[in-house]
Enzyme design. Sequence first.
Site, PDB file in Angstrom:
ATOM      1  N   GLU A 273       0.823  -1.212   0.000  1.00  0.00           N
ATOM      2  CA  GLU A 273       0.000   0.000   0.000  1.00  0.00           C
ATOM      3  C   GLU A 273       0.859   1.265   0.000  1.00  0.00           C
ATOM      4  O   GLU A 273       0.728   2.102   0.893  1.00  0.00           O
ATOM      5  CB  GLU A 273      -0.884   0.024   1.255  1.00  0.00           C
ATOM      6  CG  GLU A 273      -1.787  -1.171   1.426  1.00  0.00           C
ATOM      7  CD  GLU A 273      -2.531  -1.185   2.761  1.00  0.00           C
ATOM      8  OE1 GLU A 273      -3.589  -1.828   2.842  1.00  0.00           O
ATOM      9  OE2 GLU A 273      -2.050  -0.547   3.729  1.00  0.00           O
ATOM     10  N   TYR A 316       4.825  18.199  11.638  1.00  0.00           N
ATOM     11  CA  TYR A 316       5.872  17.220  11.972  1.00  0.00           C
ATOM     12  C   TYR A 316       7.273  17.836  11.921  1.00  0.00           C
ATOM     13  O   TYR A 316       8.257  17.112  11.897  1.00  0.00           O
ATOM     14  CB  TYR A 316       5.871  16.048  10.983  1.00  0.00           C
ATOM     15  CG  TYR A 316       4.524  15.522  10.585  1.00  0.00           C
ATOM     16  CD1 TYR A 316       3.760  14.761  11.467  1.00  0.00           C
ATOM     17  CD2 TYR A 316       4.020  15.744   9.303  1.00  0.00           C
ATOM     18  CE1 TYR A 316       2.529  14.257  11.079  1.00  0.00           C
ATOM     19  CE2 TYR A 316       2.790  15.238   8.912  1.00  0.00           C
ATOM     20  CZ  TYR A 316       2.053  14.499   9.811  1.00  0.00           C
ATOM     21  OH  TYR A 316       0.837  13.995   9.425  1.00  0.00           O
ATOM     22  N   CYS A 346      -2.208  33.201  10.609  1.00  0.00           N
ATOM     23  CA  CYS A 346      -1.962  33.792  11.931  1.00  0.00           C
ATOM     24  C   CYS A 346      -1.635  32.725  12.962  1.00  0.00           C
ATOM     25  O   CYS A 346      -2.427  32.452  13.870  1.00  0.00           O
ATOM     26  CB  CYS A 346      -3.176  34.606  12.347  1.00  0.00           C
ATOM     27  SG  CYS A 346      -3.477  35.899  11.168  1.00  0.00           S
TER      28      CYS A 346
HETATM   29  N1  LLP Z   1      -1.447   1.890   4.530  1.00  0.00           N
HETATM   30  C1  LLP Z   1      -1.947   2.319   5.701  1.00  0.00           C
HETATM   31  C2  LLP Z   1      -2.826   1.432   6.479  1.00  0.00           C
HETATM   32  C3  LLP Z   1      -1.639   3.611   6.155  1.00  0.00           C
HETATM   33  O1  LLP Z   1      -2.132   4.027   7.310  1.00  0.00           O
HETATM   34  C4  LLP Z   1      -0.807   4.452   5.370  1.00  0.00           C
HETATM   35  C5  LLP Z   1      -0.475   5.806   5.810  1.00  0.00           C
HETATM   36  C6  LLP Z   1      -0.315   3.940   4.146  1.00  0.00           C
HETATM   37  C7  LLP Z   1      -0.664   2.659   3.762  1.00  0.00           C
HETATM   38  C8  LLP Z   1       0.554   4.760   3.235  1.00  0.00           C
HETATM   39  O2  LLP Z   1       1.749   5.080   3.818  1.00  0.00           O
HETATM   40  P1  LLP Z   1       2.934   5.718   2.949  1.00  0.00           P
HETATM   41  O3  LLP Z   1       3.380   4.690   1.943  1.00  0.00           O
HETATM   42  O4  LLP Z   1       2.415   6.917   2.276  1.00  0.00           O
HETATM   43  O5  LLP Z   1       3.980   6.020   3.937  1.00  0.00           O
HETATM   44  N2  LLP Z   1       0.501  12.632   7.084  1.00  0.00           N
HETATM   45  C9  LLP Z   1       1.761  11.956   7.341  1.00  0.00           C
HETATM   46  C10 LLP Z   1       1.729  10.509   6.898  1.00  0.00           C
HETATM   47  C11 LLP Z   1       0.588   9.708   7.507  1.00  0.00           C
HETATM   48  C12 LLP Z   1       0.530   8.305   6.984  1.00  0.00           C
HETATM   49  C13 LLP Z   1      -0.754   7.647   7.369  1.00  0.00           C
HETATM   50  N3  LLP Z   1      -0.892   6.305   6.900  1.00  0.00           N
HETATM   51  C14 LLP Z   1       2.878  12.747   6.664  1.00  0.00           C
HETATM   52  O6  LLP Z   1       2.600  13.776   6.063  1.00  0.00           O
HETATM   53  O7  LLP Z   1       4.040  12.358   6.760  1.00  0.00           O
END
Ligand code: LLP
Length: 419
Positions: A273, A316, A346
């Site tokens: 994913e 973050y 703001c």
């Molecule tokens: N699968 C599940 C169950 C997830 O919760 C997530 C991300 C992914 C796949 C995809 O993860 P990736 O390959 O994109 O790392 N807003 C945060 C990241 C939150 C990720 C949430 N879950 C940021 O901006 O770094």
Amino acid sequence: MDYFNYKGDVLYAEDVPVSKLAEKYGTPLYVYSQRTFVEHFCKIKNAFSDMETLICYSVKANSNLSVLNELKKEGAGFDIVSGGELYRALKVGADPKKIVYAGVGKTAEEINYALEAGILMFNVESVNELKALDKAGKKMNKIVGVALRINPDVDAHTHPHITTGTKETKFGIDMGHAYQLYRSAHTYKNLHIKGLHVHIGSQITSTYPYIETVKKVSQFIKDLQKEGVELEYLNLGGGFGIIYNEEKPSTADTFALAIKPYVTGLKLKLILEPGRFIIGNAAILVTKVIYNKKGNKKDFLITDAGMNDLIRPAMYEAYHKIIPVEVSNKKEDKELGYYDVVGPICESSDFLGKDRHLPLVKEGDLLAVRGAGAYGFSMSSNYNSRKRMAEVMVKGKDDFLIRERETFEDLVDKEKIIK
Ligand code: LLP
């Protein structure tokens, strides 16, 4: 590797000068390179091509319909976490049999919607959700495809806010409990518990957390197999990290080489994913400097994009490279300034980058914030009643508006004044 490069002194998105796009569509502006994200998708696809693997792009990273559509054309499935994301996937004609649905708080309404659509499976995060799915299946006279999301208690060594596989987090079911649930699967008459799901976090640059996870998981599955519990799918989630600054993340091939030895013997179909790996470096945020402000201690560049447009730095302390869209040839302009690049919101946490060395920047100059494709637009908001920006996709020498800039009317569209 991406397709935002300088040709001479001018930054290009594939074959289009970024300044032309800013002129045509205005700023702030998200600019995507289609070639970049399609190549990234293919890197993962190719790295795992010797195993039966379904790559479900994680819609939360960037859910623009055109992004989803391009990936669908490449054969991607989708990882969703809400009814809204399912709606988007179906809207671009995604094959429901390539959709997996995660998240700790699926509502009855969302469950029914996904059941009606006929998705491949639900990644279940609790016993009560399992019961709710069984009940929904019974009501609709359907057998519900399910994977249990286990919590392997592995530290992904990433930012605490994006760590999801340790015991302290709300995600998944602990392994002991999950084991019992697999063994008692037959008691749920309307469920087909056919998979195991695990997702340990995001922006993971090293293979070790994955190795630790797959070691635990493969032993777990072997133990289940010995007891006659047969599964069909192993879903390892997302999390592959990318370069924002100086990171040296593993490549798709290295991740695959590390993971495959532990999973091939299990004879399961693999699901991945990835979100950030595919779309993260496939966009820049183009913003204009409104004011150059000399502070007491610092110099500020105040841009027309703020934390409502890209919240990662505020949320973050994430680092995004900031580069000029055009580099001046004049000698005096080549001097470096030292700036905090901040937005108009703001809030003191409203910044895009702190303590940045940039060529002397004048008011009206354009800057590009790199690595803005994942969790950029998808986490944007209307805070301070700001219109969400336009999104443009470049394909070679062509550019396409894939989301119009919002208007003031859009801001109040759903509101009512009590008479
Ligand atoms: N699968 C599940 C169950 C997830 O919760 C997530 C991300 C992914 C796949 C995809 O993860 P990736 O390959 O994109 O790392 N807003 C945060 C990241 C939150 C990720 C949430 N879950 C940021 O901006 O770094």
